[in-house]
Write an enzyme that holds these catalytic residues in place. Structure first.
Site, PDB file in Angstrom:
ATOM      1  N   GLY A   1      21.022  63.715  24.647  1.00 44.29           N
ATOM      2  CA  GLY A   1      20.820  63.790  23.201  1.00 44.29           C
ATOM      3  C   GLY A   1      22.023  63.232  22.450  1.00 44.29           C
ATOM      4  O   GLY A   1      22.652  62.274  22.904  1.00 44.29           O
TER       5      GLY A   1
ATOM      6  N   GLU B   1      27.904  37.204  37.735  1.00 47.37           N
ATOM      7  CA  GLU B   1      27.501  36.724  39.065  1.00 47.37           C
ATOM      8  C   GLU B   1      26.013  36.342  39.093  1.00 47.37           C
ATOM      9  O   GLU B   1      25.294  36.592  40.056  1.00 47.37           O
ATOM     10  CB  GLU B   1      27.885  37.738  40.148  1.00 47.37           C
ATOM     11  CG  GLU B   1      29.401  37.959  40.137  1.00 47.37           C
ATOM     12  CD  GLU B   1      29.976  38.514  41.408  1.00 47.37           C
ATOM     13  OE1 GLU B   1      29.396  38.292  42.475  1.00 47.37           O
ATOM     14  OE2 GLU B   1      31.028  39.154  41.308  1.00 47.37           O
TER      15      GLU B   1
HETATM   16  C1  LIG Z   1      32.774  40.644  31.917  1.00 50.09           C
HETATM   17  C2  LIG Z   1      32.535  39.344  32.593  1.00 50.09           C
HETATM   18  C3  LIG Z   1      33.210  39.030  33.766  1.00 50.09           C
HETATM   19  C4  LIG Z   1      33.009  37.801  34.396  1.00 50.09           C
HETATM   20  N1  LIG Z   1      33.749  37.489  35.521  1.00 50.09           N
HETATM   21  C5  LIG Z   1      33.686  36.221  36.017  1.00 50.09           C
HETATM   22  C6  LIG Z   1      34.594  35.797  37.051  1.00 50.09           C
HETATM   23  O1  LIG Z   1      35.394  36.573  37.566  1.00 50.09           O
HETATM   24  N2  LIG Z   1      34.536  34.502  37.460  1.00 50.09           N
HETATM   25  C7  LIG Z   1      33.669  33.608  36.927  1.00 50.09           C
HETATM   26  O2  LIG Z   1      33.686  32.451  37.346  1.00 50.09           O
HETATM   27  N3  LIG Z   1      32.790  33.971  35.951  1.00 50.09           N
HETATM   28  C8  LIG Z   1      32.800  35.255  35.482  1.00 50.09           C
HETATM   29  N4  LIG Z   1      31.940  35.632  34.462  1.00 50.09           N
HETATM   30  C9  LIG Z   1      30.982  34.672  33.923  1.00 50.09           C
HETATM   31  C10 LIG Z   1      29.539  35.048  34.202  1.00 50.09           C
HETATM   32  O3  LIG Z   1      29.219  34.807  35.532  1.00 50.09           O
HETATM   33  C11 LIG Z   1      28.663  34.287  33.192  1.00 50.09           C
HETATM   34  O4  LIG Z   1      28.875  34.895  31.930  1.00 50.09           O
HETATM   35  C12 LIG Z   1      27.201  34.315  33.553  1.00 50.09           C
HETATM   36  O5  LIG Z   1      26.966  33.578  34.720  1.00 50.09           O
HETATM   37  C13 LIG Z   1      26.316  33.808  32.437  1.00 50.09           C
HETATM   38  O6  LIG Z   1      26.799  32.611  31.920  1.00 50.09           O
HETATM   39  P1  LIG Z   1      26.971  32.450  30.317  1.00 50.09           P
HETATM   40  O7  LIG Z   1      27.726  33.628  29.834  1.00 50.09           O
HETATM   41  O8  LIG Z   1      27.526  31.113  30.044  1.00 50.09           O
HETATM   42  O9  LIG Z   1      25.512  32.579  29.752  1.00 50.09           O
HETATM   43  P2  LIG Z   1      24.452  31.383  29.592  1.00 50.09           P
HETATM   44  O10 LIG Z   1      24.385  30.606  30.859  1.00 50.09           O
HETATM   45  O11 LIG Z   1      24.726  30.650  28.325  1.00 50.09           O
HETATM   46  O12 LIG Z   1      23.097  32.195  29.449  1.00 50.09           O
HETATM   47  C14 LIG Z   1      22.656  32.759  28.221  1.00 50.09           C
HETATM   48  C15 LIG Z   1      21.257  33.298  28.435  1.00 50.09           C
HETATM   49  O13 LIG Z   1      20.370  32.228  28.795  1.00 50.09           O
HETATM   50  C16 LIG Z   1      19.713  32.536  30.018  1.00 50.09           C
HETATM   51  N5  LIG Z   1      19.524  31.303  30.801  1.00 50.09           N
HETATM   52  C17 LIG Z   1      20.429  30.341  31.096  1.00 50.09           C
HETATM   53  N6  LIG Z   1      19.878  29.407  31.872  1.00 50.09           N
HETATM   54  C18 LIG Z   1      18.599  29.802  32.119  1.00 50.09           C
HETATM   55  C19 LIG Z   1      17.510  29.270  32.880  1.00 50.09           C
HETATM   56  N7  LIG Z   1      17.643  28.137  33.571  1.00 50.09           N
HETATM   57  N8  LIG Z   1      16.351  29.959  32.900  1.00 50.09           N
HETATM   58  C20 LIG Z   1      16.212  31.115  32.209  1.00 50.09           C
HETATM   59  N9  LIG Z   1      17.198  31.662  31.471  1.00 50.09           N
HETATM   60  C21 LIG Z   1      18.373  31.024  31.436  1.00 50.09           C
HETATM   61  C22 LIG Z   1      20.657  33.492  30.732  1.00 50.09           C
HETATM   62  O14 LIG Z   1      19.996  34.257  31.719  1.00 50.09           O
HETATM   63  C23 LIG Z   1      21.158  34.324  29.568  1.00 50.09           C
HETATM   64  O15 LIG Z   1      20.240  35.322  29.268  1.00 50.09           O
HETATM   65  C24 LIG Z   1      32.099  36.876  33.850  1.00 50.09           C
HETATM   66  C25 LIG Z   1      31.408  37.202  32.668  1.00 50.09           C
HETATM   67  C26 LIG Z   1      31.628  38.397  32.039  1.00 50.09           C
HETATM   68  C27 LIG Z   1      30.903  38.695  30.751  1.00 50.09           C
END
Ligand SMILES: Cc1cc2nc3c(=O)[nH]c(=O)nc-3n(C[C@H](O)[C@H](O)[C@H](O)COP(=O)(O)OP(=O)(O)OC[C@H]3O[C@@H](n4cnc5c(N)ncnc54)[C@H](O)[C@@H]3O)c2cc1C
Length: 375
Positions: free
Chosen positions: A334, A358
């Site tokens: 709650g 990831e």
């Molecule tokens: C707290 C945190 C820790 C992290 N740690 C690491 C790390 O240690 N090393 C590292 O290298 N990275 C790291 N990352 C990066 C992380 O892996 C990415 O944020 C993630 O892979 C998503 O990429 P983006 O943020 O650019 O989102 P985007 O790729 O821009 O995606 C935005 C949205 O669009 C959707 N989307 C994108 N492409 C498609 C598709 N082809 N089909 C359907 N939907 C799609 C996604 O699912 C999401 O909902 C970290 C991120 C965060 C927030």
């Protein structure tokens, strides 16, 4: 098929549980509030062998394997998801690729320092314009004699401002290549530090590579084959994140059962209302499914069998179910659940990231569908 933990595994689970309860849990809320990195917790976990879980004993590791890693990461994430991801990244995204793709010389030189906890590792794949589409990365790698020069920013790097050692992916003429870089390298620095919704005790930072010189013996695997290494590594990493999500779900279940038995309304404990019982029952069924999927994927990886599909299934299941559990845990509490008086608001914020890093939930579905349709 035998689902029972061996005596040895039970002992490791008990050790991880005691460590989580006695060392990690007491500081979890304060570290979250103060955005304080769990470096001390990481160093202490190394004393138990948890910094080298995938590393064979001959390279200084505890050689526990991926299945045991899921058990340890679950226990630790139950207490603190930030400490859980710190360990998951270090083991699965840094130690593992060196073991699987490094030369014997690289393993001998680097793994003992990582497995002992002397070095904390980080994994730098993502960039501002290369998240889900990691193959679009633009950080440059150019040859200079026998050396390489790395140039360009990396974004979202977990543990990046505390780590000593990085696996960095950059684009060479021959294609994306994996490099290993120490934080002390000239030209290497930390940029923007992210302010996050959850896992606030974990740090997430930008890494700036300004003409960083890397010697040829710090190339990981073959030049131009970095994306294969990145994706093979993420198969393992996703199992670790699934285990983190399972740990959060267990924490939600424990907190919900406790609160529902203590809190009374209408003259009886919440636990006597069927609507609350059903939420808790669903949470426990979700937990069982997510845990089994996670452990099975880890077992396949340990056996050297294909596990890309199973790792993505586990991450998809465990992350979505942990978000459902965290949502219901707040509901069961709650108004109290919406405050920092109770840990479920932290679980709610922490669970959210498991659907993003990831590989997002959408990307896991994409990987699963590709496997099912054979593409
Ligand atoms: C707290 C945190 C820790 C992290 N740690 C690491 C790390 O240690 N090393 C590292 O290298 N990275 C790291 N990352 C990066 C992380 O892996 C990415 O944020 C993630 O892979 C998503 O990429 P983006 O943020 O650019 O989102 P985007 O790729 O821009 O995606 C935005 C949205 O669009 C959707 N989307 C994108 N492409 C498609 C598709 N082809 N089909 C359907 N939907 C799609 C996604 O699912 C999401 O909902 C970290 C991120 C965060 C927030």
């Amino acid at each position: 098929m035998n689902f029972e933990l061996t005596e040895e595994l039970q002992l490791i689970k008990d050790t991880a549980k005691s460590f989580a309860d006695e060392v990690v849990a007491p500081t979890a809320a304060a570290r979250d509030k103060e955005h304080r990195f769990p470096l001390d917790e990481f160093k202490r976990s190394a004393e138990l062998g948890f910094a080298g879980m995938l590393v064979p004993e001959e390279y200084g590791g505890s050689e526990l394997g991926a299945l045991v890693l899921t058990i340890v990461i679950e226990e630790i994430s139950r207490a603190c998801a930030s400490t859980g991801v710190t360990l998951s990244v270090h083991n699965s995204l840094v130690c593992s690729p060196i073991l699987r793709h490094g030369t014997e010389e690289q393993r001998k030189e680097l793994l003992p320092r990582l497995a002992s906890g002397e070095w904390l590792g980080a994994y730098a794949l993502s960039e501002a314009d290369a998240g889900s589409d990691a193959a679009a990365l633009r950080c440059r790698a150019t040859r200079d004699g026998d050396d390489w020069i790395l140039d360009g920013p990396k974004l979202w790097i977990t543990s990046g401002d505390s780590a000593d050692f990085f696996v960095v992916f950059a684009r060479a003429e021959e294609g994306v290549t994996a490099f290993m870089v120490e934080a002390t390298a000239p030209g290497f620095s930390v940029g923007k530090v992210e302010q996050k919704l959850g896992i606030r005790s974990s740090s997430t930072v930008e890494i700036l590579l300004d003409k960083v010189r890397v010697s040829a013996n710090r190339v990981l695997g073959a030049v131009g084959k970095g994306l294969n290494i990145a994706f093979d590594t993420l198969d393992g990493g996703r199992i670790g994140i699934a285990a983190q999500a399972v740990g959060i779900t267990q924490a939600c279940l424990d907190a919900s059962i406790k609160y529902a038995q203590e809190r009374e309304q209408f003259g009886r404990p919440l636990a006597r209302f069927q609507a609350v019982q059903w939420k808790v029952a669903q949470m426990s069924a979700d937990l069982a499914a997510a845990r089994l999927a996670t452990q099975r994927a880890a077992w396949l990886r340990d056996q050297g069998k294909p596990h890309t599909l199973e790792a993505s299934q586990a991450k998809l299941l465990a992350s979505t179910l942990s978000n459902r559990a965290a949502n219901e845990a707040v509901q069961i509490h709650g108004g109290a659940g919406y405050t920092t008086e109770f840990p479920v608001e932290r679980y709610f914020r922490d669970a959210r990231i498991t659907e993003i890093y990831e590989g997002t939930t959408e990307i896991q579905r994409l990987v699963i569908a590709r496997n099912l349709f054979g593409r």
